[in-house]
Design a protein around this motif. Sequence first.
Motif, PDB file in Angstrom:
ATOM      1  N   LYS A  27       0.844  -1.192   0.000  1.00  0.00           N
ATOM      2  CA  LYS A  27       0.000   0.000   0.000  1.00  0.00           C
ATOM      3  C   LYS A  27       0.880   1.243   0.000  1.00  0.00           C
ATOM      4  O   LYS A  27       1.762   1.401   0.832  1.00  0.00           O
ATOM      5  CB  LYS A  27      -0.922   0.018   1.221  1.00  0.00           C
ATOM      6  N   VAL A  82       1.073   5.503  -0.172  1.00  0.00           N
ATOM      7  CA  VAL A  82       0.403   6.796  -0.003  1.00  0.00           C
ATOM      8  C   VAL A  82       1.442   7.877  -0.243  1.00  0.00           C
ATOM      9  O   VAL A  82       2.457   7.950   0.452  1.00  0.00           O
ATOM     10  CB  VAL A  82      -0.214   6.943   1.409  1.00  0.00           C
ATOM     11  N   LYS A 110      -3.005   7.410  -3.824  1.00  0.00           N
ATOM     12  CA  LYS A 110      -3.108   6.160  -3.068  1.00  0.00           C
ATOM     13  C   LYS A 110      -3.234   4.962  -4.003  1.00  0.00           C
ATOM     14  O   LYS A 110      -3.849   5.053  -5.071  1.00  0.00           O
ATOM     15  CB  LYS A 110      -4.346   6.178  -2.156  1.00  0.00           C
ATOM     16  N   GLU A 122     -11.170   1.129  -0.305  1.00  0.00           N
ATOM     17  CA  GLU A 122     -11.240   2.570  -0.025  1.00  0.00           C
ATOM     18  C   GLU A 122     -11.749   3.347  -1.227  1.00  0.00           C
ATOM     19  O   GLU A 122     -12.558   4.267  -1.078  1.00  0.00           O
ATOM     20  CB  GLU A 122      -9.865   3.104   0.392  1.00  0.00           C
ATOM     21  N   ASN A 134      -6.791   8.248  11.671  1.00  0.00           N
ATOM     22  CA  ASN A 134      -7.683   7.865  10.571  1.00  0.00           C
ATOM     23  C   ASN A 134      -8.739   8.917  10.257  1.00  0.00           C
ATOM     24  O   ASN A 134      -9.655   8.673   9.461  1.00  0.00           O
ATOM     25  CB  ASN A 134      -8.359   6.531  10.891  1.00  0.00           C
ATOM     26  N   ASP A 169      -9.160   7.234   6.241  1.00  0.00           N
ATOM     27  CA  ASP A 169      -8.681   5.857   6.075  1.00  0.00           C
ATOM     28  C   ASP A 169      -9.822   4.918   6.452  1.00  0.00           C
ATOM     29  O   ASP A 169     -10.163   4.784   7.618  1.00  0.00           O
ATOM     30  CB  ASP A 169      -7.456   5.606   6.960  1.00  0.00           C
ATOM     31  N   ASP A 210     -10.017   1.592   5.435  1.00  0.00           N
ATOM     32  CA  ASP A 210      -9.659   0.195   5.173  1.00  0.00           C
ATOM     33  C   ASP A 210     -10.395  -0.753   6.113  1.00  0.00           C
ATOM     34  O   ASP A 210     -10.617  -1.921   5.785  1.00  0.00           O
ATOM     35  CB  ASP A 210      -8.149  -0.007   5.340  1.00  0.00           C
TER      36      ASP A 210
END
Length: 413
Positions: free
Chosen positions: A96, A98, A111, A187, A279, A292, A294
């Motif tokens: 992942k 970012v 992202k 997401e 988050n 966030d 997820d």
Amino acid sequence: MRGIPGFKRLRLKIWRRCTLVLLLLWAACWVVVSALLFLLHRSVFSERCTDEKSHRILARLCLDYSSGALTGDLCEDLCVAQKLVYKHCLYYDRGKKVIQADWRGQPIILKSKKEIFSSYQHLSVLEEVETEDIPETELLLMVALEVKNVLGLELSNSTVGPLWTRKKGPHWKAQVASMWSLLQQEEYIYFSLLQDFSKHVLRIIGSCGHFYAVEYLTAGHAWHKTLFPLENVVSPSLAGHRSRVRAIIDIALSFLDMVQHFDNDFSHRLHLCDIKPENFAIRHDLTVVAIDVDMAFFEPKMRDILEQNCTGDEDCNFFDCFSKCNLKIRKCGAQRANNNLQVICDKIFRHWFSPNLRGPLVSLPLQLQLQKAVQDCAEPGHAEAAGHQRTLKSLSELYHLLRVTQQELQRAE
């Protein structure tokens, strides 16, 4: 008999030497382990989130774009016009990525769940037929099935619209392949489906292949005194303790709005299973935004996750989402035992409204009422019906006390 004291002294001397040796051995081991952890930390984390690796990932993205494998409305600005410029890596974990970037003078976040386009599951139908021959209705059906697979939601063709807005053209095959890589990222689906219905999720700006861009907002931090950097949302002319308190009250009310919104305004309740300041972020108008998601799940998916085998309640804890173990059948209940409000009260509001944060700006009786309301809110309910009623009561009481606090602050000005 005379030899006994001498023997005791000898034994004591040996014991002291053994103790000293053990202490030295322990110290040596501690130094070695610390050094190894330091080297591991540097080799793993610095290698994972570096400018060099980020540039390589974006260069690979642009190579795939130039070859016609992928496309997107931001690819030209990133790969050709250089109007989307890399700034630095923010996060990298298990693929992942970012990244903070600058797009036409505007800070944005790029992202992707995986760093390489080819890592995503390929849509086999693209190899079987010419893409232009795939009916639009069939593509919408595939999108709906993928959303059901990822989120557990049944969507109609009209609801799928925000996820499929491309039109046929020379790069239509690359568009479908790019869309399919985005649909494999939970997401992206959340933000795409909800951005027209919710002010509490990040706005999607565009995409290039498997990377999508969202608005840039500064995340909160548990170590921050106010959890969120208020200097970004409070005008310098209003800086000061009173303005910070007023901002915290407004942000707390926005958290309550978000809770009510996620509980009631969609076809299914949206559960947040990883609630922490990192988050969330705050817009300039003091709106709370989930940045966030997820670990966010709609009710159908939440029930599937919770309903697991168990030997006790501790086996039914999924991060911040708890269930109860039915010992007769050794199965966790599908119904979540706690809720978003309780966790927010526990992990966010307790920090703001604890006894050690009392000040002269708000009357002491009101501060005490607010502290008690937060403490009661953070305690999970017992029975399902009683717990739900308790949550509604806590929500109503917190709304009331926060608005009264707002009025007191306004009168003090």
